[in-house]
Write an enzyme that holds these catalytic residues in place. Structure first.
Site, PDB file in Angstrom:
ATOM      1  CE  LYS A   1      -5.199  -9.063  -2.385  1.00 25.95           C
ATOM      2  NZ  LYS A   1      -5.029  -8.616  -1.006  1.00 25.95           N
TER       3      LYS A   1
ATOM      4  CE  LYS B   1     -12.953  -4.768   0.107  1.00 27.12           C
ATOM      5  NZ  LYS B   1     -12.382  -4.518   1.441  1.00 27.12           N
TER       6      LYS B   1
ATOM      7  CE  LYS C   1      -4.304  -1.882   1.663  1.00 31.98           C
ATOM      8  NZ  LYS C   1      -5.388  -1.804   2.607  1.00 31.98           N
TER       9      LYS C   1
HETATM   10  P1  TYM Z   1     -10.295  -6.919   3.329  1.00 33.07           P
HETATM   11  O1  TYM Z   1     -11.401  -5.950   3.408  1.00 33.07           O
HETATM   12  O2  TYM Z   1      -9.118  -6.606   2.469  1.00 33.07           O
HETATM   13  O3  TYM Z   1     -10.799  -8.315   2.853  1.00 33.07           O
HETATM   14  C1  TYM Z   1     -11.849  -8.948   3.536  1.00 33.07           C
HETATM   15  C2  TYM Z   1     -11.696 -10.444   3.471  1.00 33.07           C
HETATM   16  O4  TYM Z   1     -11.659 -10.870   2.106  1.00 33.07           O
HETATM   17  C3  TYM Z   1     -10.499 -11.672   1.896  1.00 33.07           C
HETATM   18  N1  TYM Z   1     -10.008 -11.407   0.526  1.00 33.07           N
HETATM   19  C4  TYM Z   1      -9.812 -12.350  -0.388  1.00 33.07           C
HETATM   20  N2  TYM Z   1      -9.979 -13.683  -0.337  1.00 33.07           N
HETATM   21  C5  TYM Z   1      -9.695 -14.377  -1.465  1.00 33.07           C
HETATM   22  N3  TYM Z   1      -9.273 -13.779  -2.623  1.00 33.07           N
HETATM   23  C6  TYM Z   1      -9.085 -12.456  -2.701  1.00 33.07           C
HETATM   24  N4  TYM Z   1      -8.690 -11.891  -3.831  1.00 33.07           N
HETATM   25  C7  TYM Z   1      -9.366 -11.676  -1.542  1.00 33.07           C
HETATM   26  N5  TYM Z   1      -9.304 -10.344  -1.276  1.00 33.07           N
HETATM   27  C8  TYM Z   1      -9.698 -10.215   0.004  1.00 33.07           C
HETATM   28  C9  TYM Z   1      -9.509 -11.205   2.942  1.00 33.07           C
HETATM   29  O5  TYM Z   1      -8.557 -12.209   3.211  1.00 33.07           O
HETATM   30  C10 TYM Z   1     -10.398 -10.925   4.114  1.00 33.07           C
HETATM   31  O6  TYM Z   1     -10.655 -12.096   4.843  1.00 33.07           O
HETATM   32  N6  TYM Z   1      -7.547  -6.646   7.418  1.00 33.07           N
HETATM   33  C11 TYM Z   1      -8.784  -7.216   6.924  1.00 33.07           C
HETATM   34  C12 TYM Z   1     -10.012  -6.750   7.694  1.00 33.07           C
HETATM   35  C13 TYM Z   1      -9.885  -6.961   9.146  1.00 33.07           C
HETATM   36  C14 TYM Z   1      -9.934  -8.213   9.827  1.00 33.07           C
HETATM   37  C15 TYM Z   1      -9.766  -7.892  11.193  1.00 33.07           C
HETATM   38  C16 TYM Z   1     -10.101  -9.514   9.414  1.00 33.07           C
HETATM   39  C17 TYM Z   1      -9.694  -5.994  10.087  1.00 33.07           C
HETATM   40  N7  TYM Z   1      -9.619  -6.552  11.303  1.00 33.07           N
HETATM   41  C18 TYM Z   1      -9.739  -8.893  12.159  1.00 33.07           C
HETATM   42  C19 TYM Z   1     -10.075 -10.513  10.377  1.00 33.07           C
HETATM   43  C20 TYM Z   1      -9.911 -10.208  11.745  1.00 33.07           C
HETATM   44  C21 TYM Z   1      -8.912  -6.789   5.485  1.00 33.07           C
HETATM   45  O7  TYM Z   1      -8.243  -5.918   5.017  1.00 33.07           O
HETATM   46  O8  TYM Z   1      -9.865  -7.333   4.816  1.00 33.07           O
END
Ligand code: TYM
Length: 410
Positions: free
Chosen positions: A274, A277, A113
Site C-alpha cells: 500500500k 506516509k 505498526k
Molecule cells: P490515514 O491518515 O491513514 O488515512 C486517511 C485516509 O486515506 C485513506 N488511505 C488510502 N486510500 C487509498 N489508498 C491508500 N494507499 C491509502 N492510504 C490511506 C484511508 O483509508 C483513510 O480514509 N484511522 C484513520 C483516520 C481516522 C478516521 C477516524 C477515519 C481517525 N478517526 C474516523 C474515519 C473515521 C487513518 O489512519 O487515516
C-alpha cells in the site's frame, strides 16, 4: 428532512499522498451537499506513534489546507482538529470499557505498526521446518533399525560398519538441526513478545478512539479507503456492544463508504504494498506538496514490468495495474478503459501521459495549499469555527451517553 451525517479524517502525520487524496479526501467533496459533514484532523490518532510536536502542529495546518485545496468547503463542512473536541477522548474511555481485548487483537493495523504482522507466518514456517526435520529424523532412525534387523551378517563387515556410521552421522546431524529449530522458535516467540510489550497502549486502543470519533456524532456514513474497513467493522461491533449493555439503539451502526476507482492505491516502488506516509522511500508516493517535476520524476521511475503493451491484470501485473488505477481515478474512467486506450503503447508513453495528467490535476491543489499555509490566522479561525460546530453536535450526544452510563451530573 435532516441530512445523513458523515464523519471522516486523516492523521496529520505529513507526507499526505495520492492514496489519501484518491481513496478519501477527493470522495468527501461530492458528499458535502447531500450530507452533514464533519472532517477532522486526527491528531489524537497521530500521537499513537512518536511525533515531533512542532511537526504535528505544522502538519495539522497542512492537512487542513489540503482538505480545503481539494474542495472541502469550510462553509458547508466542519473542519477541526480532533483534540479540540474533548468528547473524542472522553467517549473513547467509555467505549474502552465495552470493548473486549479479543476484538482488538484481531486488528491488522496494530500488528503492522507494532511490526508483528508477519509473526504467524514466521511461526508457521519454523513449525513446518521443524516438522520436516522431525520426519527426516524418524525416517532415518527407522532405516537404521531396519538395517540392523535385516542385515545381521553385514553388521560385522567393513561395508556394514561404514553404512552404520553413515546412518548414525545423519541421525546426529538431524538431531542438531532439530535442536536449532527449537531454539529459533523460542527466539521468535521472545522477539514477538518484546515487540508487543514495546508497543504503546494508545496504538492498541486506536480503533476504539476511531469508534468514538464516529459514534460521538451519531455519524451514519464514513467515507474512507479500503484499509479502514476493519476499523469500521469494529466501530459497528462497539456500537452494538454499548447498545446491548444499556438496552438501547442509541448509537447507529455506521456504514463505510468506500468509493471510486482507487480505494487502495499501491506504492510506486512495489505494486503489492500500500502507498503509505511512512514508507522510507520518497519515490514510493506522490505527495500533495510535490511540484510538477517531482511528480513527473516519480511516475517515470515507478515500478512497471517487462511485458509488452499495457493490460490490466491485478494479479500478474500489479505495478502496471496500480498505474492504470491511478490514471482511471484521475480521469474518472476505469482501469480497463485506460488499458484498452494504451494497449499497444510503450511503458514510457503510458507513463508520460499519466505524469501529464497527474500534474494537471494535482498542481492546482499544491498551489492552493501553499497559499492557505501562508495565512495561519485565517486557517486557525476556520478550524476554531469548525470545532465549535462539531462541539454543538457532540455535546448533547455525549451528555446523553453519560446519563445512560449512570454518571452523576454535578
Ligand atoms: P490515514 O491518515 O491513514 O488515512 C486517511 C485516509 O486515506 C485513506 N488511505 C488510502 N486510500 C487509498 N489508498 C491508500 N494507499 C491509502 N492510504 C490511506 C484511508 O483509508 C483513510 O480514509 N484511522 C484513520 C483516520 C481516522 C478516521 C477516524 C477515519 C481517525 N478517526 C474516523 C474515519 C473515521 C487513518 O489512519 O487515516
Amino acid at each position: 428532512m435532516t441530512k445523513p451525517r458523515i464523519l471522516s479524517g486523516v492523521q496529520p502525520t505529513g507526507n499526505l499522498h495520492l492514496g489519501n487524496y484518491l481513496g478519501a479526501i477527493r470522495n468527501w467533496v461530492g458528499l458535502q451537499d447531500s450530507h452533514e459533514c464533519l472532517f477532522m484532523l486526527a491528531d489524537l490518532h497521530a500521537i499513537t506513534v512518536p511525533q515531533n510536536p512542532a511537526d504535528l502542529t505544522r502538519n495539522t495546518r497542512e492537512t487542513a489546507a489540503a482538505y480545503i485545496a481539494c474542495g472541502i468547503d469550510p462553509k458547508k463542512s466542519a473542519i477541526f482538529p480532533q483534540s479540540a473536541v474533548t468528547m473524542h477522548s472522553e467517549l473513547a474511555w467509555i467505549l474502552n470499557c465495552h470493548t473486549p481485548l479479543g476484538w482488538l487483537n484481531r486488528m491488522t493495523q496494530f500488528k503492522e505498526k507494532a511490526s508483528i504482522l508477519e509473526a504467524p507466518e514466521a511461526h508457521k514456517m519454523l513449525e513446518d521446518k521443524s516438522n520436516s526435520t522431525l520426519d527426516a529424523l524418524t525416517e532415518t532412525g527407522r532405516q537404521l533399525n531396519e538395517f540392523c534387523a535385516l542385515t545381521p551378517d553385514l553388521k560385522g563387515s567393513a561395508a556394514g560398519t561404514e553404512m552404520l556410521a553413515k546412518l548414525s552421522k545423519v541421525v546426529g546431524l538431524l538431531q542438531k538441526e532439530f535442536l536449532l529449530d527449537q531454539t529459533n522458535k523460542k527466539n521468535l516467540s521472545k522477539e514477538i513478545s518484546k515487540r508487543t510489550d514495546a508497543a504503546q497502549l494508545g496504538l492498541y486502543a486506536y480503533p476504539v478512539l476511531m469508534a468514538a470519533d464516529i459514534l460521538g456524532y451519531h455519524a451514519t456514513h464514513v467515507p474512507v479507503g479500503e484499509d479502514q474497513k476493519q476499523h469500521l467493522e469494529l466501530a459497528r461491533d462497539i456500537a452494538g456492544a454499548f447498545n446491548r449493555a444499556y438496552g438501547t439503539e442509541f448509537f447507529p451502526l455506521p456504514e463505510p463508504l468506500i468509493i471510486g476507482a482507487a480505494t487502495r492505491v499501491m506504492s510506486l516502488k512495489d505494486g503489492t504494498k500500500k502507498m503509505s506516509k511512512s514508507d522510507p522511500s520518497d519515490l514510493s508516493r506522490i505527495t500533495l506538496t510535490d511540484d510538477a517535476d517531482a511528480i513527473a520524476k516519480k511516475i517515470r521511475k515507478a515500478q512497471a514490468d517487462s511485458i509488452e503493451g499495457i493490460t490490466y491484470d491485478e494479479k500478474n501485473r500489479p505495478a502496471v495495474a496500480n498505474l492504470l488505477t491511478i490514471f482511471a481515478a484521475l480521469s474518472d474512467s476505469t482501469p480497463e478503459a485506460i488499458a484498452s486506450e494504451y494497449a499497444s503503447a510503450q511503458n514510457s508513453t503510458f507513463k508520460n501521459a499519466l505524469a501529464d495528467l497527474a500534474v494537471e490535476k494535482l498542481s492546482p491543489i499544491t498551489t492552493r495549499m501553499r497559499d492557505l499555509m501562508d495565512d495561519h490566522s485565517t486557517l486557525d479561525k476556520l478550524l476554531k469555527d469548525g470545532a465549535n460546530r462539531a462541539r454543538e453536535i457532540a455535546t448533547p450526544i455525549f451528555e446523553e451517553t453519560q446519563k445512560m452510563v449512570g454518571f452523576l451530573k454535578v
